[in-house]
Enzyme design. Structure first.
Site, PDB file in Angstrom:
ATOM      1  N   LYS A 112      -6.491   1.264 -25.605  1.00 43.95           N
ATOM      2  CA  LYS A 112      -5.399   0.768 -26.432  1.00 43.95           C
ATOM      3  C   LYS A 112      -4.977  -0.654 -26.088  1.00 43.95           C
ATOM      4  O   LYS A 112      -4.386  -1.336 -26.910  1.00 43.95           O
ATOM      5  CB  LYS A 112      -4.198   1.714 -26.358  1.00 43.95           C
ATOM      6  CG  LYS A 112      -4.549   3.109 -26.859  1.00 43.95           C
ATOM      7  CD  LYS A 112      -3.477   3.771 -27.653  1.00 43.95           C
ATOM      8  CE  LYS A 112      -4.112   4.904 -28.430  1.00 43.95           C
ATOM      9  NZ  LYS A 112      -3.227   5.865 -28.985  1.00 43.95           N
ATOM     10  N   LYS A 194     -13.697  10.380 -31.195  1.00 45.81           N
ATOM     11  CA  LYS A 194     -12.860  11.494 -31.617  1.00 45.81           C
ATOM     12  C   LYS A 194     -12.160  11.134 -32.936  1.00 45.81           C
ATOM     13  O   LYS A 194     -11.957   9.957 -33.236  1.00 45.81           O
ATOM     14  CB  LYS A 194     -11.822  11.832 -30.539  1.00 45.81           C
ATOM     15  CG  LYS A 194     -10.783  10.758 -30.304  1.00 45.81           C
ATOM     16  CD  LYS A 194      -9.589  11.297 -29.517  1.00 45.81           C
ATOM     17  CE  LYS A 194      -8.446  10.287 -29.554  1.00 45.81           C
ATOM     18  NZ  LYS A 194      -7.156  10.799 -29.208  1.00 45.81           N
ATOM     19  N   LYS A 197      -5.723   9.151 -35.204  1.00 45.52           N
ATOM     20  CA  LYS A 197      -4.773   8.608 -36.186  1.00 45.52           C
ATOM     21  C   LYS A 197      -4.937   7.108 -36.333  1.00 45.52           C
ATOM     22  O   LYS A 197      -4.663   6.541 -37.383  1.00 45.52           O
ATOM     23  CB  LYS A 197      -3.334   8.856 -35.700  1.00 45.52           C
ATOM     24  CG  LYS A 197      -2.832  10.258 -35.857  1.00 45.52           C
ATOM     25  CD  LYS A 197      -1.334  10.305 -35.498  1.00 45.52           C
ATOM     26  CE  LYS A 197      -0.956  11.605 -34.858  1.00 45.52           C
ATOM     27  NZ  LYS A 197      -0.288  11.472 -33.562  1.00 45.52           N
TER      28      LYS A 197
HETATM   29  N1  AQP Z   1      -9.951  14.523 -32.178  1.00 46.97           N
HETATM   30  C1  AQP Z   1      -9.220  15.367 -31.470  1.00 46.97           C
HETATM   31  N2  AQP Z   1      -9.718  16.586 -31.126  1.00 46.97           N
HETATM   32  C2  AQP Z   1      -8.960  17.465 -30.412  1.00 46.97           C
HETATM   33  N3  AQP Z   1      -7.693  17.206 -30.020  1.00 46.97           N
HETATM   34  C3  AQP Z   1      -7.157  16.015 -30.335  1.00 46.97           C
HETATM   35  N4  AQP Z   1      -5.941  15.458 -30.117  1.00 46.97           N
HETATM   36  C4  AQP Z   1      -5.905  14.235 -30.666  1.00 46.97           C
HETATM   37  N5  AQP Z   1      -7.078  13.959 -31.260  1.00 46.97           N
HETATM   38  C5  AQP Z   1      -7.885  15.039 -31.075  1.00 46.97           C
HETATM   39  C6  AQP Z   1      -4.841  16.122 -29.407  1.00 46.97           C
HETATM   40  O1  AQP Z   1      -3.685  16.085 -30.217  1.00 46.97           O
HETATM   41  C7  AQP Z   1      -2.537  16.131 -29.379  1.00 46.97           C
HETATM   42  C8  AQP Z   1      -1.502  15.162 -29.881  1.00 46.97           C
HETATM   43  O2  AQP Z   1      -1.788  13.912 -29.390  1.00 46.97           O
HETATM   44  P1  AQP Z   1      -1.008  12.607 -29.669  1.00 46.97           P
HETATM   45  O3  AQP Z   1       0.112  12.774 -30.547  1.00 46.97           O
HETATM   46  O4  AQP Z   1      -0.866  11.870 -28.397  1.00 46.97           O
HETATM   47  O5  AQP Z   1      -2.076  12.061 -30.534  1.00 46.97           O
HETATM   48  P2  AQP Z   1      -2.778  10.794 -30.391  1.00 46.97           P
HETATM   49  O6  AQP Z   1      -3.642  10.826 -29.178  1.00 46.97           O
HETATM   50  O7  AQP Z   1      -1.863   9.680 -30.652  1.00 46.97           O
HETATM   51  O8  AQP Z   1      -3.546  11.117 -31.669  1.00 46.97           O
HETATM   52  P3  AQP Z   1      -4.697  10.379 -32.006  1.00 46.97           P
HETATM   53  O9  AQP Z   1      -5.043  10.741 -33.356  1.00 46.97           O
HETATM   54  O10 AQP Z   1      -5.731  10.534 -30.986  1.00 46.97           O
HETATM   55  O11 AQP Z   1      -4.056   8.964 -32.027  1.00 46.97           O
HETATM   56  P4  AQP Z   1      -4.588   7.670 -31.429  1.00 46.97           P
HETATM   57  O12 AQP Z   1      -5.574   7.236 -32.417  1.00 46.97           O
HETATM   58  O13 AQP Z   1      -3.364   6.836 -31.403  1.00 46.97           O
HETATM   59  O14 AQP Z   1      -5.163   7.950 -30.071  1.00 46.97           O
HETATM   60  C9  AQP Z   1      -3.029  15.883 -27.954  1.00 46.97           C
HETATM   61  O15 AQP Z   1      -3.053  17.109 -27.256  1.00 46.97           O
HETATM   62  C10 AQP Z   1      -4.427  15.389 -28.153  1.00 46.97           C
HETATM   63  O16 AQP Z   1      -5.269  15.749 -27.080  1.00 46.97           O
END
Ligand code: AQP
Length: 335
Positions: A112, A194, A197
């Site tokens: 990030k 993965k 978002k």
């Molecule tokens: N691709 C994934 N497969 C399985 N689990 C996932 N999680 C996120 N992506 C996957 C799990 O979702 C939960 C919420 O996490 P968060 O709100 O911290 O989500 P995040 O990491 O911001 O979501 P993103 O989509 O992965 O966002 P970015 O792109 O910002 O990194 C956690 O338990 C996470 O493991």
């Protein structure tokens, strides 16, 4: 007793990675009789810039999403992180026993911060706040997706360091990561990544609020490979395996059963089968979310009640921490 804690950032619409990797597991645990603490992690979300108005909308949207996915706010505790100020207070204490070297190598920070010219300190200490979230409730189990494993490991280390320095306080939290494919749902555009978002290509993720035609379109455009048959070979054919996994997680069918049913179809035709399943499963959830978001006062009330219950639990632990850190009560116990 078991205490299960997990959280999700209110940074936009939930996708199938969040759904299968996290929320679905919370609901399973809750339905098997466990109380789950579900935090809407707004303090974490501001580690990257957020528009306050959008953030407020996203907090309500995430609350509605969790309820529509089956989080029972009476049995479990659904609350907003910033409503309990002790998260930030415990984070400070933990920051003082964390080394910078320990944080520098965590992969999420690296990913990030890579594209940023000025890196906010909050992004760096993000995992310490996560440890504070978990330890403040003396959580014993933390269900997360695989991407969070190293962060939970930090929470385990900090619990140990604190206990050693100030006397037994925190149980060591166990990481609950599924051993199946739900631990990591992959991007539809690049199976080495993965589903997330923040990926710039919106076709890389299936969002829980996507309309049927959008889901169909994204699945039609999902990357596959040069083989037209539908076979389950996660190592050799990760993109096709990812589609089969999503299909399998929604229906409970095994990948073998799915491949058997798909005999004679090429991957292009199979994508339409997956689209049917995804649309059928997500439509009722989408409708519930949309209904709930029309009632912000109701959602606010749920969060307020959740915060009251969370505050009660947190206060017990925080009082103990303050006594131990500032008057050495724990150390006397150790003698
Ligand atoms: N691709 C994934 N497969 C399985 N689990 C996932 N999680 C996120 N992506 C996957 C799990 O979702 C939960 C919420 O996490 P968060 O709100 O911290 O989500 P995040 O990491 O911001 O979501 P993103 O989509 O992965 O966002 P970015 O792109 O910002 O990194 C956690 O338990 C996470 O493991």
């Amino acid at each position: 007793p078991k205490r299960i804690f997990s959280g999700i950032q209110p940074t936009g619409i939930v996708h199938l990675g969040n759904y299968f990797g996290a929320i679905g597991r919370w609901v399973e645990l809750q339905d098997s009789g466990e109380a789950v603490m579900c935090s809407i992690a707004d303090l974490h979300s501001i580690t990257l810039p957020q528009n306050p108005q959008t953030l407020r909308e996203n907090i309500l949207l995430t609350t509605a999403t969790l309820i529509a996915c089956g989080v029972d706010f009476k049995r479990s505790i659904l609350f907003r992180q910033s409503d309990v100020s002790m998260h930030a207070e415990l984070c400070w204490i933990l920051c003082c026993i964390t080394t910078m070297a320990r944080l520098a190598h965590l992969p999420q920070f690296k990913e990030k911060s890579e594209s940023l010219k000025n890196v906010p300190l909050g992004l760096y200490i993000y995992p310490v706040l996560q440890a504070a979230d978990i330890l403040l409730y003396k959580a014993t189990h933390v269900p997360v997706g695989q991407d969070q494993a190293q962060h939970i490991q930090l929470a385990q280390d900090l619990a140990q360091i604190f206990n050693r320095q100030f006397g037994q306080t925190f149980p060591i939290p166990h990481t609950l990561i599924s051993d199946g494919p739900s631990q990591r749902i992959k991007s539809l555009r690049d199976p080495t990544k993965k589903m997330s978002k923040s990926h710039t290509d919106s076709k890389s993720r299936l969002n829980i609020l996507d309309e049927p035609d959008v889901l169909l379109n994204k699945l039609k455009k999902a990357i596959t490979d040069f083989t037209s048959e539908v076979t389950y070979e996660p190592e050799k054919r990760p993109a096709v395996a990812n589609l089969i996994n999503i299909h399998s997680l929604f229906t409970g069918k095994t990948p073998e059963e799915i491949c058997k049913e798909a005999e004679g179809l090429n991957t292009g035709q199979y994508k339409l089968v997956v689209a049917d399943v995804v649309i059928e499963k997500l439509s009722p959830i989408r409708e519930d979310i949309l209904k709930l978001t029309k009632e912000p006062a109701y959602l606010d009330k749920i969060l307020k009640e959740g915060a009251e219950r969370a505050t009660e639990l947190a206060t017990n632990c925080w009082t103990e921490v303050v006594e131990k850190v500032f008057s050495g009560n724990g150390i006397q116990d150790m003698k």
